[in-house]
Design a protein around this motif. Sequence first.
Motif, PDB file in Angstrom:
ATOM      1  N   SER A 170       0.815  -1.219   0.000  1.00 59.07           N
ATOM      2  CA  SER A 170       0.000   0.000   0.000  1.00 59.07           C
ATOM      3  C   SER A 170       0.845   1.263   0.000  1.00 59.07           C
ATOM      4  CB  SER A 170      -0.930  -0.002   1.225  1.00 59.07           C
ATOM      5  OG  SER A 170      -0.179   0.092   2.428  1.00 59.07           O
ATOM      6  N   SER A 171       2.134   1.135   0.355  1.00 59.43           N
ATOM      7  CA  SER A 171       3.005   2.307   0.398  1.00 59.43           C
ATOM      8  C   SER A 171       3.711   2.583  -0.934  1.00 59.43           C
ATOM      9  CB  SER A 171       4.064   2.129   1.499  1.00 59.43           C
ATOM     10  OG  SER A 171       4.941   1.050   1.185  1.00 59.43           O
ATOM     11  N   ILE A 172       3.518   1.713  -1.912  1.00 57.43           N
ATOM     12  CA  ILE A 172       4.149   1.907  -3.220  1.00 57.43           C
ATOM     13  C   ILE A 172       3.421   3.020  -3.973  1.00 57.43           C
ATOM     14  CG2 ILE A 172       4.704   0.831  -5.432  1.00 57.43           C
ATOM     15  CD1 ILE A 172       4.861  -1.848  -4.018  1.00 57.43           C
ATOM     16  N   ASP A 173       4.170   3.933  -4.541  1.00 58.21           N
ATOM     17  CA  ASP A 173       3.603   5.057  -5.277  1.00 58.21           C
ATOM     18  C   ASP A 173       2.872   4.576  -6.535  1.00 58.21           C
ATOM     19  OD1 ASP A 173       3.006   7.415  -6.519  1.00 58.21           O
ATOM     20  OD2 ASP A 173       5.030   8.261  -6.404  1.00 58.21           O
ATOM     21  N   PRO A 174       1.568   4.849  -6.657  1.00 57.38           N
ATOM     22  CA  PRO A 174       0.797   4.395  -7.839  1.00 57.38           C
ATOM     23  C   PRO A 174       1.352   4.928  -9.158  1.00 57.38           C
ATOM     24  CG  PRO A 174      -0.668   5.157  -6.097  1.00 57.38           C
ATOM     25  CD  PRO A 174       0.716   5.539  -5.693  1.00 57.38           C
ATOM     26  N   THR A 175       2.041   6.072  -9.112  1.00 57.61           N
ATOM     27  CA  THR A 175       2.580   6.631 -10.357  1.00 57.61           C
ATOM     28  C   THR A 175       3.655   5.729 -10.960  1.00 57.61           C
ATOM     29  OG1 THR A 175       4.209   7.937  -9.100  1.00 57.61           O
ATOM     30  CG2 THR A 175       2.109   8.998  -9.624  1.00 57.61           C
ATOM     31  N   LEU A 176       4.279   4.896 -10.129  1.00 55.31           N
ATOM     32  CA  LEU A 176       5.279   3.961 -10.656  1.00 55.31           C
ATOM     33  C   LEU A 176       4.621   2.935 -11.571  1.00 55.31           C
ATOM     34  CD1 LEU A 176       7.429   3.319  -7.438  1.00 55.31           C
ATOM     35  CD2 LEU A 176       8.018   4.749  -9.407  1.00 55.31           C
ATOM     36  N   TYR A 177       3.409   2.489 -11.195  1.00 53.27           N
ATOM     37  CA  TYR A 177       2.668   1.551 -12.046  1.00 53.27           C
ATOM     38  C   TYR A 177       2.241   2.232 -13.350  1.00 53.27           C
ATOM     39  CZ  TYR A 177       2.323  -1.634  -8.055  1.00 53.27           C
ATOM     40  OH  TYR A 177       2.617  -2.491  -7.018  1.00 53.27           O
ATOM     41  N   GLU A 178       1.842   3.501 -13.238  1.00 55.33           N
ATOM     42  CA  GLU A 178       1.436   4.233 -14.432  1.00 55.33           C
ATOM     43  C   GLU A 178       2.607   4.415 -15.386  1.00 55.33           C
ATOM     44  OE1 GLU A 178      -0.197   7.861 -12.977  1.00 55.33           O
ATOM     45  OE2 GLU A 178      -1.848   6.881 -11.888  1.00 55.33           O
ATOM     46  N   ALA A 179       3.774   4.722 -14.824  1.00 57.11           N
ATOM     47  CA  ALA A 179       4.960   4.890 -15.659  1.00 57.11           C
ATOM     48  C   ALA A 179       5.352   3.576 -16.321  1.00 57.11           C
ATOM     49  CB  ALA A 179       6.120   5.418 -14.804  1.00 57.11           C
ATOM     50  N   ALA A 180       5.253   2.477 -15.565  1.00 56.64           N
ATOM     51  CA  ALA A 180       5.591   1.166 -16.126  1.00 56.64           C
ATOM     52  C   ALA A 180       4.616   0.791 -17.235  1.00 56.64           C
ATOM     53  CB  ALA A 180       5.573   0.114 -15.016  1.00 56.64           C
ATOM     54  N   GLU A 181       3.339   1.152 -17.051  1.00 55.47           N
ATOM     55  CA  GLU A 181       2.340   0.827 -18.068  1.00 55.47           C
ATOM     56  C   GLU A 181       2.590   1.630 -19.342  1.00 55.47           C
ATOM     57  OE1 GLU A 181      -2.533   0.413 -18.377  1.00 55.47           O
ATOM     58  OE2 GLU A 181      -1.554   0.985 -16.487  1.00 55.47           O
ATOM     59  N   ILE A 182       2.982   2.885 -19.171  1.00 59.79           N
ATOM     60  CA  ILE A 182       3.301   3.721 -20.330  1.00 59.79           C
ATOM     61  C   ILE A 182       4.493   3.142 -21.101  1.00 59.79           C
ATOM     62  CG2 ILE A 182       4.193   5.985 -21.035  1.00 59.79           C
ATOM     63  CD1 ILE A 182       2.539   7.171 -18.714  1.00 59.79           C
ATOM     64  N   VAL A 194       8.160  -3.347 -10.307  1.00 63.07           N
ATOM     65  CA  VAL A 194       7.654  -2.315  -9.406  1.00 63.07           C
ATOM     66  C   VAL A 194       7.257  -2.886  -8.043  1.00 63.07           C
ATOM     67  CG1 VAL A 194       5.898  -0.530  -9.056  1.00 63.07           C
ATOM     68  CG2 VAL A 194       6.827  -0.927 -11.345  1.00 63.07           C
ATOM     69  N   THR A 195       6.399  -3.924  -8.072  1.00 66.36           N
ATOM     70  CA  THR A 195       5.850  -4.448  -6.826  1.00 66.36           C
ATOM     71  C   THR A 195       6.920  -5.104  -5.951  1.00 66.36           C
ATOM     72  OG1 THR A 195       3.768  -4.865  -7.972  1.00 66.36           O
ATOM     73  CG2 THR A 195       4.059  -5.889  -5.824  1.00 66.36           C
ATOM     74  N   LEU A 196       7.661  -6.059  -6.513  1.00 68.18           N
ATOM     75  CA  LEU A 196       8.668  -6.763  -5.718  1.00 68.18           C
ATOM     76  C   LEU A 196       9.753  -5.832  -5.180  1.00 68.18           C
ATOM     77  CD1 LEU A 196       9.075 -10.186  -7.566  1.00 68.18           C
ATOM     78  CD2 LEU A 196       8.183  -9.786  -5.272  1.00 68.18           C
ATOM     79  N   PRO A 197      10.326  -4.921  -5.998  1.00 62.31           N
ATOM     80  CA  PRO A 197      11.303  -3.972  -5.424  1.00 62.31           C
ATOM     81  C   PRO A 197      10.691  -3.101  -4.333  1.00 62.31           C
ATOM     82  CG  PRO A 197      11.497  -4.023  -7.808  1.00 62.31           C
ATOM     83  CD  PRO A 197      10.260  -4.800  -7.472  1.00 62.31           C
ATOM     84  N   GLY A 198       9.376  -2.820  -4.449  1.00 55.81           N
ATOM     85  CA  GLY A 198       8.722  -1.982  -3.459  1.00 55.81           C
ATOM     86  C   GLY A 198       8.580  -2.636  -2.098  1.00 55.81           C
ATOM     87  N   ILE A 199       8.530  -3.962  -2.074  1.00 56.93           N
ATOM     88  CA  ILE A 199       8.402  -4.661  -0.782  1.00 56.93           C
ATOM     89  C   ILE A 199       9.679  -5.424  -0.425  1.00 56.93           C
ATOM     90  CG2 ILE A 199       5.905  -4.884  -1.026  1.00 56.93           C
ATOM     91  CD1 ILE A 199       6.320  -7.815  -1.790  1.00 56.93           C
ATOM     92  N   ALA A 200      10.758  -5.166  -1.159  1.00 58.43           N
ATOM     93  CA  ALA A 200      12.009  -5.903  -0.942  1.00 58.43           C
ATOM     94  C   ALA A 200      12.528  -5.735   0.483  1.00 58.43           C
ATOM     95  CB  ALA A 200      13.064  -5.444  -1.952  1.00 58.43           C
ATOM     96  N   SER A 201      12.441  -4.515   1.025  1.00 56.52           N
ATOM     97  CA  SER A 201      12.954  -4.280   2.379  1.00 56.52           C
ATOM     98  C   SER A 201      12.165  -5.076   3.416  1.00 56.52           C
ATOM     99  CB  SER A 201      12.907  -2.791   2.714  1.00 56.52           C
ATOM    100  OG  SER A 201      11.581  -2.293   2.617  1.00 56.52           O
ATOM    101  N   ALA A 202      10.832  -5.149   3.237  1.00 57.63           N
ATOM    102  CA  ALA A 202       9.999  -5.938   4.158  1.00 57.63           C
ATOM    103  C   ALA A 202      10.351  -7.414   4.062  1.00 57.63           C
ATOM    104  CB  ALA A 202       8.520  -5.722   3.853  1.00 57.63           C
ATOM    105  N   ILE A 203      10.593  -7.901   2.843  1.00 59.82           N
ATOM    106  CA  ILE A 203      10.959  -9.308   2.644  1.00 59.82           C
ATOM    107  C   ILE A 203      12.261  -9.626   3.357  1.00 59.82           C
ATOM    108  CG2 ILE A 203      11.678 -11.013   0.929  1.00 59.82           C
ATOM    109  CD1 ILE A 203       9.737  -9.702  -1.035  1.00 59.82           C
ATOM    110  N   VAL A 204      13.251  -8.741   3.218  1.00 57.78           N
ATOM    111  CA  VAL A 204      14.568  -8.980   3.828  1.00 57.78           C
ATOM    112  C   VAL A 204      14.467  -8.974   5.351  1.00 57.78           C
ATOM    113  CG1 VAL A 204      16.887  -8.037   4.125  1.00 57.78           C
ATOM    114  CG2 VAL A 204      15.846  -8.083   1.853  1.00 57.78           C
ATOM    115  N   ILE A 205      13.748  -8.000   5.908  1.00 53.92           N
ATOM    116  CA  ILE A 205      13.606  -7.911   7.366  1.00 53.92           C
ATOM    117  C   ILE A 205      12.939  -9.158   7.930  1.00 53.92           C
ATOM    118  CG2 ILE A 205      12.416  -6.702   9.240  1.00 53.92           C
ATOM    119  CD1 ILE A 205      14.850  -5.221   8.244  1.00 53.92           C
ATOM    120  N   LEU A 206      11.864  -9.606   7.290  1.00 55.01           N
ATOM    121  CA  LEU A 206      11.162 -10.797   7.767  1.00 55.01           C
ATOM    122  C   LEU A 206      12.006 -12.049   7.579  1.00 55.01           C
ATOM    123  CD1 LEU A 206       7.538 -10.040   6.580  1.00 55.01           C
ATOM    124  CD2 LEU A 206       8.376 -10.115   8.921  1.00 55.01           C
ATOM    125  N   LEU A 207      12.812 -12.079   6.524  1.00 57.01           N
ATOM    126  CA  LEU A 207      13.703 -13.216   6.324  1.00 57.01           C
ATOM    127  C   LEU A 207      14.730 -13.298   7.450  1.00 57.01           C
ATOM    128  CD1 LEU A 207      14.732 -15.574   4.597  1.00 57.01           C
ATOM    129  CD2 LEU A 207      16.133 -13.928   3.327  1.00 57.01           C
TER     130      LEU A 207
END
Length: 285
Positions: A170-182, A194-207
Amino acid sequence: MFLPCLLYYLLFQYAPMLGIVISFKNYNLVKGIWSSDWVGLKYYAMFFQDPNSLRLIKNTFLLGIYSLLFGFAPPIILALLLNELKNALFKRFVQTVSYLPHFISNVVVVGMIVTFLSPSGGLINEIIQSFGSKPVNFMMEPALFRSIYVASGIWQSFGWGSIIYLAALSSIDPTLYEAAEIDGASRLGKMWHVTLPGIASAIVILLILNVGNITQIGFEKVYLLTNPVNLKTADILSTNVYRMGLIGGQFSYASAIGLFASIISLVFLMGTNYISRKFTETSLW
């Protein structure tokens, strides 16, 4: 607002740490902790000289490693799939259903497992017999214990574990998806770039946290699933602590085993955090 949380950790996490001193003493209930005779590393030596110690360590590590290997990814996958759903009502329904197993008591979960895997009338064996095969007594097969424990653990926790990733999404900037779609990215491309890099820090911390908990396998569920036949693969450090400490009254010996497991967890946590800090920009400290 933080005070109740602080008091909880002070009373139930830090204060009990003073009790680990009994692992270095010949603890006597009458004399108390501080007046009991000091014996140094006697009980640690006893544990490592026990012919069953290697089996206990092996079983604990294997359950922890298998739980990490097979149970870490499902919450991430569920969060990614839920993030792609456009139907809000269906999304909430899936979230609710996937969260529910987390709130079921381990006693009830084990009862369900035993019922489903029963060789006489169990759902799984009914399916097996429908294909013309003989029923399998799963709970009496030591080689199947780890699979049963890990699979049921994934079912219990993957929905609840996805909450953190959904919050990170939910904290990922929606404009990143728009830019990727363009740029012509497909849904899979947006997920990957976009999505995986956006949650990469959470994945690493939980790991890092999960690696630190490899030896901290929950006692209750393992104990309830254990029987004299599968004890060879089901007996772990925490069940041995219960058997030696609460049942056998060897409090010093049980405390030594518990402290040993905690030290191993600390080493794993610090090692994983060091590796993460060295190769990524994310770490606990």
